[in-house]
Design an enzyme around this catalytic site. Structure first.
Site, PDB file in Angstrom:
ATOM      1  N   SER A   1       0.790  -1.231   0.000  1.00  0.00           N
ATOM      2  CA  SER A   1       0.000   0.000   0.000  1.00  0.00           C
ATOM      3  C   SER A   1       0.824   1.284   0.000  1.00  0.00           C
ATOM      4  CB  SER A   1      -0.946   0.009   1.203  1.00  0.00           C
ATOM      5  OG  SER A   1      -0.221  -0.140   2.410  1.00  0.00           O
TER       6      SER A   1
ATOM      7  N   ASP B   1      -3.591   7.989   8.299  1.00  0.00           N
ATOM      8  CA  ASP B   1      -4.587   7.081   8.868  1.00  0.00           C
ATOM      9  C   ASP B   1      -3.917   6.275   9.980  1.00  0.00           C
ATOM     10  OD1 ASP B   1      -3.059   5.191   7.522  1.00  0.00           O
ATOM     11  OD2 ASP B   1      -4.568   4.758   6.003  1.00  0.00           O
TER      12      ASP B   1
ATOM     13  N   HIS C   1      -0.537   4.543   7.537  1.00  0.00           N
ATOM     14  CA  HIS C   1       0.216   5.139   6.441  1.00  0.00           C
ATOM     15  C   HIS C   1       0.605   6.584   6.737  1.00  0.00           C
ATOM     16  CE1 HIS C   1      -2.451   1.975   4.742  1.00  0.00           C
ATOM     17  NE2 HIS C   1      -1.305   1.617   4.173  1.00  0.00           N
TER      18      HIS C   1
END
Length: 384
Positions: free
Chosen positions: A58, A348, A351
């Protein structure tokens, strides 16, 4: 009889891309030693790099998970709140590390995601992003989130789809030296711990053995990319995952970082740096670079104010907690986001913000400290 006048060389260079499009597939290919020499934009780039191929999870996913059936998505607000195109599937408020590295390299922006059906033809000329949020080095990592594209499948996608298409654009046979003018960025490994090893009720491997298995598997994929023509590689360390808000939220009343997770990340990173030395010695003409994002982020967390941050503990966006049916990692759809995003470390529950990504990319490209980037920085890699 007068000879026909020939066009000036400068005009031919400007017309070349249009002539290639107009003549179609039946026209003679321009080999140019399997590079896009002669393209008008190549003269404006500050390096010898034609583009970038990206593999991982991600932190470097530019939107591939938008097209997969899983819950690891970031294609909604408030993700992309500071990104010119809005929510695109990047797991941050703005640009991620590969966006920023691409800017440093002077590449056309942005690098398109492989899974987007429109990523074909001339759109692949300057690189493709194959990364998938939630994925890992091991094929079974990330299945808890739904459909993800493992590292081995990402490499197969490059080999079976992108490389032949790219080669056909310049008349190269698959496997020739074309990929040698591209940077291969690989950022993966953390999910193999959080969504695999530490979720196994009966772990039959020690942390050291599991890590050795990860590095061995990663090495095989890197050597495969080398055999496909890759020569310049940037390997991203695992960030201090034990310091993330989501990790600390799972341990009641925890004030500091979860040391077991950080120990795993540190162990992986030590082995990854050693792998750089091994592959540089083993693979002729290869150049592997290790970016120690663990140290870069950890230094920020330890002393945030000195690095321009004032919040290194809580997420910037509103995160759905475990009690609310969320996973404690991703932002709520349409939820709130803090206004001082440049001073937050985490966007978040896991991340980093664009501001942290800027720090990582800048260090990766320019730092002269081998504790941060080893053995050379990305700028020197690009110029080699």
């Amino acid at each position: 009889m007068a000879k026909p006048r020939s066009l000036p060389a400068s005009l031919l260079l400007l017309l070349l891309p249009f002539l290639l499009l107009a003549t179609g597939p039946s026209a003679p290919h321009v080999r140019a030693h399997c590079r896009f020499e002669g393209r008008s934009d190549a003269r404006q780039r500050p390096s010898k790099v034609e583009g970038m191929f990206v593999f991982g999870s991600s932190l470097v996913d530019n939107g591939n998970n938008n097209f997969l059936d899983n819950i690891a998505k970031a294609n909604y607000s408030p993700y992309g709140i500071d990104f010119p195109l809005g929510p695109t599937g990047r797991f941050t408020n703005g640009r991620n590390v590969v966006d920023l590295l691409g800017e440093y390299l002077g590449l056309p922006w942005p690098i398109p995601p492989f899974a987007n059906p429109s990523t074909k033809g001339l759109k692949v000329v300057h690189g493709v992003d194959f990364a998938s949020g939630g994925s890992g080095i091991l094929d079974d990592t990330g299945s808890i989130t739904g459909q993800v594209t493992s590292l081995s499948q990402q490499v197969r996608n490059f080999e079976g789809a992108t490389l032949p298409e790219l080669a056909s654009l310049v008349g190269c046979r698959s496997g020739e030296s074309l990929p040698g003018s591209y940077v291969f960025v690989v950022g993966t490994g953390s999910n193999d711990y959080t969504y695999n090893y530490f979720l196994s009720a009966n772990r039959n491997l020690t942390l050291q053995s599991f890590t050795a298995n990860l590095i061995s598997s990663l090495s095989l994929q890197l050597q495969k990319l080398y055999n496909l023509g890759g020569r310049k590689f940037v390997l991203m360390a695992i960030n201090p995952i034990g310091c993330s808000p989501s990790a600390k939220a799972r341990v009641p009343k925890r004030v500091g970082c979860v040391q077991l997770l950080n120990k795993a990340a540190h162990l992986f990173n030590v082995e990854l740096k050693s792998l750089v030395d091994d592959l540089n010695a083993k693979l002729p003409s290869s150049r592997f670079v290790f970016v120690n994002s663990y140290k870069i982020v950890r230094d920020i967390i330890k002393n945030p104010t000195s690095k321009g941050f004032n919040n290194a503990t809580s997420p910037c966006c509103e995160v759905a907690s475990l009690e609310e049916g969320g996973n404690g990692v991703l932002c709520k759809r349409g939820g709130r986001a803090c206004t001082n995003r440049n001073s937050h470390v985490f966007f978040d529950g896991l991340h980093p913000t664009e501001a942290v990504n800027v720090k990582i990319a800048t260090k990766a490209f320019l730092s002269t400290r081998t504790t941060e980037v080893y053995p050379i920085n990305v700028k020197h890699l690009a110029e080699a």
